[in-house]
Design an enzyme around this catalytic site. Sequence first.
Site, mmCIF file in Angstrom:
data_model
loop_
_atom_site.group_PDB
_atom_site.id
_atom_site.type_symbol
_atom_site.label_atom_id
_atom_site.label_comp_id
_atom_site.label_asym_id
_atom_site.label_seq_id
_atom_site.Cartn_x
_atom_site.Cartn_y
_atom_site.Cartn_z
ATOM 1 N N CYS A 1 38.049 41.982 29.948
ATOM 2 C CA CYS A 1 37.912 41.828 31.395
ATOM 3 C C CYS A 1 38.102 40.367 31.798
ATOM 4 C CB CYS A 1 36.521 42.257 31.832
ATOM 5 S SG CYS A 1 36.108 43.913 31.330
ATOM 6 N N ARG B 1 44.876 38.691 29.402
ATOM 7 C CA ARG B 1 43.723 39.078 28.592
ATOM 8 C C ARG B 1 43.710 40.576 28.286
ATOM 9 N NH1 ARG B 1 39.362 35.311 29.039
ATOM 10 N NH2 ARG B 1 37.818 36.955 28.968
ATOM 11 N N TRP C 1 38.953 45.923 31.498
ATOM 12 C CA TRP C 1 39.432 46.558 30.267
ATOM 13 C C TRP C 1 38.343 47.562 29.916
ATOM 14 C CZ3 TRP C 1 38.078 46.815 24.979
ATOM 15 C CH2 TRP C 1 39.119 47.118 24.099
ATOM 16 N N ASN D 1 31.953 41.118 32.469
ATOM 17 C CA ASN D 1 32.702 41.150 31.216
ATOM 18 C C ASN D 1 31.665 41.274 30.117
ATOM 19 O OD1 ASN D 1 34.305 40.730 29.008
ATOM 20 N ND2 ASN D 1 34.743 38.581 29.419
ATOM 21 N N GLY D 2 31.771 42.308 29.278
ATOM 22 C CA GLY D 2 30.802 42.497 28.208
ATOM 23 C C GLY D 2 30.264 43.910 28.215
ATOM 24 N N GLU E 1 50.421 39.506 8.175
ATOM 25 C CA GLU E 1 50.621 39.030 9.551
ATOM 26 C C GLU E 1 51.905 39.626 10.146
ATOM 27 O OE1 GLU E 1 48.875 37.790 11.685
ATOM 28 O OE2 GLU E 1 50.170 36.831 13.158
ATOM 29 N N LYS F 1 51.950 41.910 13.490
ATOM 30 C CA LYS F 1 52.785 41.526 14.644
ATOM 31 C C LYS F 1 53.630 42.717 15.075
ATOM 32 C CE LYS F 1 51.508 38.808 15.867
ATOM 33 N NZ LYS F 1 50.442 37.915 15.577
ATOM 34 N N GLU G 1 51.484 45.713 16.544
ATOM 35 C CA GLU G 1 50.774 45.504 17.812
ATOM 36 C C GLU G 1 51.722 45.461 19.013
ATOM 37 O OE1 GLU G 1 49.648 40.780 17.223
ATOM 38 O OE2 GLU G 1 48.367 41.960 18.488
ATOM 39 N N HIS H 1 50.646 52.108 -7.384
ATOM 40 C CA HIS H 1 49.357 52.771 -7.580
ATOM 41 C C HIS H 1 49.092 53.782 -6.465
ATOM 42 C CE1 HIS H 1 48.538 50.251 -11.000
ATOM 43 N NE2 HIS H 1 48.898 49.188 -10.276
ATOM 44 N N LYS I 1 43.608 40.006 24.774
ATOM 45 C CA LYS I 1 43.841 38.717 24.130
ATOM 46 C C LYS I 1 42.567 38.198 23.473
ATOM 47 C CE LYS I 1 46.133 34.979 23.096
ATOM 48 N NZ LYS I 1 46.995 35.104 21.897
HETATM 49 O O1 M6R Z 1 40.889 34.536 19.348
HETATM 50 P P1 M6R Z 1 40.804 34.951 17.919
HETATM 51 O O2 M6R Z 1 41.679 34.163 17.016
HETATM 52 O O3 M6R Z 1 39.382 34.986 17.417
HETATM 53 O O4 M6R Z 1 41.330 36.442 17.903
HETATM 54 C C1 M6R Z 1 41.309 37.206 16.735
HETATM 55 C C2 M6R Z 1 42.195 38.413 16.867
HETATM 56 O O5 M6R Z 1 41.755 39.240 17.895
HETATM 57 C C3 M6R Z 1 43.662 38.027 17.127
HETATM 58 O O6 M6R Z 1 44.152 37.186 16.122
HETATM 59 C C4 M6R Z 1 44.543 39.284 17.184
HETATM 60 O O7 M6R Z 1 44.590 39.892 15.935
HETATM 61 C C5 M6R Z 1 45.928 38.908 17.696
HETATM 62 N N1 M6R Z 1 46.220 39.631 18.888
HETATM 63 C C6 M6R Z 1 47.024 39.239 16.761
HETATM 64 O O8 M6R Z 1 48.254 38.870 17.282
#
Ligand code: M6R
Length: 610
Positions: free
Chosen positions: A2, A27, A76, A102-103, A482, A486, A489, A505, A605
């Site tokens: 949010c 966000r 959100w 937010n929360g 990673e 990427k 997501e 395995h 985000k």
């Molecule tokens: O702000 P942070 O680095 O703590 O966030 C951690 C993850 O939420 C963040 O790296 C997430 O996996 C990314 N969207 C990946 O691209």
Amino acid sequence: MCGIVGFVGREEAAPILLEGLSRLEYRGYDSAGLAIWGAQDGLQVVKAKGRLQVLSDLTQGGATLHGSIGLGHTRWATHGEPSDVNSHPQVSERGRFAVVHNGIVENYMEIREFLQNQGITFVSQTDTEVVAQLLDYLYEGDLLDAVAKMLHRIRGAYAFGIICADCPDKLVAVRKDSPLILGHGEGFQMLASDVTAVIKYTREVTYLDNDELAVVTPDGVQVYDAYLQPVEKEQHHVDWEISAAEKGGYEHFMAKEIMEQPEAFRKTVFPRIRDGQVALDDLHFEKDYLEQLDKIYIIACGSSYHVGMVAKYNFEKLLRKPVEVALASEFRYSEPIVTGHTLALVISQSGETIDTLTAMREAKRLGARALAIVNVVGSTIAREADDVLYTWAGPEIAVATTKAYSTQMAVTYLIALYFAQMMGTISPEEYAAIVSELLLIPTKLETILAQSQDIQYYASLYFNHPSIFFIGRNIDYAVGMEGSLKLKEISYIHSEAYAAGELKHGTISLIEPGTLVVALASCRAVFEKEMSNVVEVKSRGADVIALTTEDLAGETAKTVDHTIAIPTTHPMLLPSLDVVPLQLFAYYVALQRGCDIDKPRNLAKSVTVE
Ligand code: M6R
């Protein structure tokens, strides 16, 4: 997550709030709303499911709402589906209080039942409506008193913006474990989830701390602690330009941020290397302390966790100390073995990820010293850590992290070198070799970025594949994780990263003719082993793209379908180069598939709920 914006001043609030909300879109959200108080119209609330544009259309860009005090929100969904009625602001039945949040209020059910027994009717499924209704129930003519009583009754994590129709000259801002900042201008004040929402109007900000409450009027703010005692707060000047949070001609923030990586790496690393020595002026570690370390616990989520996976290999190699990498969401609930000789290395772009924050607090409670790598200046993790090293990546807007990952990685190299030199576990020759290679990374990144059209071509070949595997050994495996994240997501293609030697395995049963395997083969020490695994998948019909260094490219080309060659560098630094083609591949695949690249579905985000 949010996003909250609040404005109190002398101009019309609604257009300013819409502008602020547009800066928080990155966000992640599924609905948006505004509450404005005006002398003519009283409390006006408009909210709608969907993009901010829907809200803007409904209010003609804010022109239909009159008043110079108000709150805006992007939601959100947590409690209750995304819908008009569940959107914020939530308003009390009597229409006296409007609240944005937010929360999560954890005990909202019991409070809701209590209030229902008092005859109060609820219209939404949200925990936030409980707060608005509770405030109205507790209100006896004193706004602060009602807020303080409300805070004593709720549990959870929250940032609130509150407007009370009986006190239309002020907003109340409250935070606990969810970020909230205040922005100060001439004749106006703002509150927001982060600096990007206010930077168009002011660069002077105050970071609210946990359990603080602020009363915000056009002429200033007064901050109080949980016992309503006034608190003196330091104001900070934000020195980055608003253009840093704009697309600058790129189609997506992600593309811009990928391209910014050489510069972000330079800004993060170069000022910290002086006369060939890593100079971390912000750190004050003693040799004895480092030698007595029983463990380095790296704690992070998502991509930051993947940085930790690479750092484990490099730290163990250079420091000869055990390193454990923990997913922050698992750390707290795993009875972690932490002592007064444990260093908790906490990695977070936002500095607000609740899992990482609470894990860091737990590590500190158990005796660890917390060293944080953070991008957002003044964020909660940065402020609560014992030591902090900032990544100077600038604001990262795309949900999928790129330049923050790269700069976090850069900082882990600096820490490894700095500690190793202090502990005497690295030879002067190796230290000098790594430092000089470190300074070449930005130029090598530029070389890779200049060849992005090759990767775009591979993306055009494979963007329709239902499932893509990334395999690698050692740090190649960690970078593959990673690359896989990427891709999934932003393109919504199923993908897995596998330690190449582990395939046989079980997972190799999924390889069939045409399956795409991206094989990371840049670690010379395990190159032949990796290539054996490549042969295994090739002989089962997989299409293979190899990601390797220029000097090994001739070898991979004999076996695989396509080779992406990156410049050679010191083995420890390879992840910085390896990751870029993988980011580009994910980006171009998502582009071909027409995905919402900067705001992928279901993602936020900054993840400020557990
Ligand atoms: O702000 P942070 O680095 O703590 O966030 C951690 C993850 O939420 C963040 O790296 C997430 O996996 C990314 N969207 C990946 O691209």
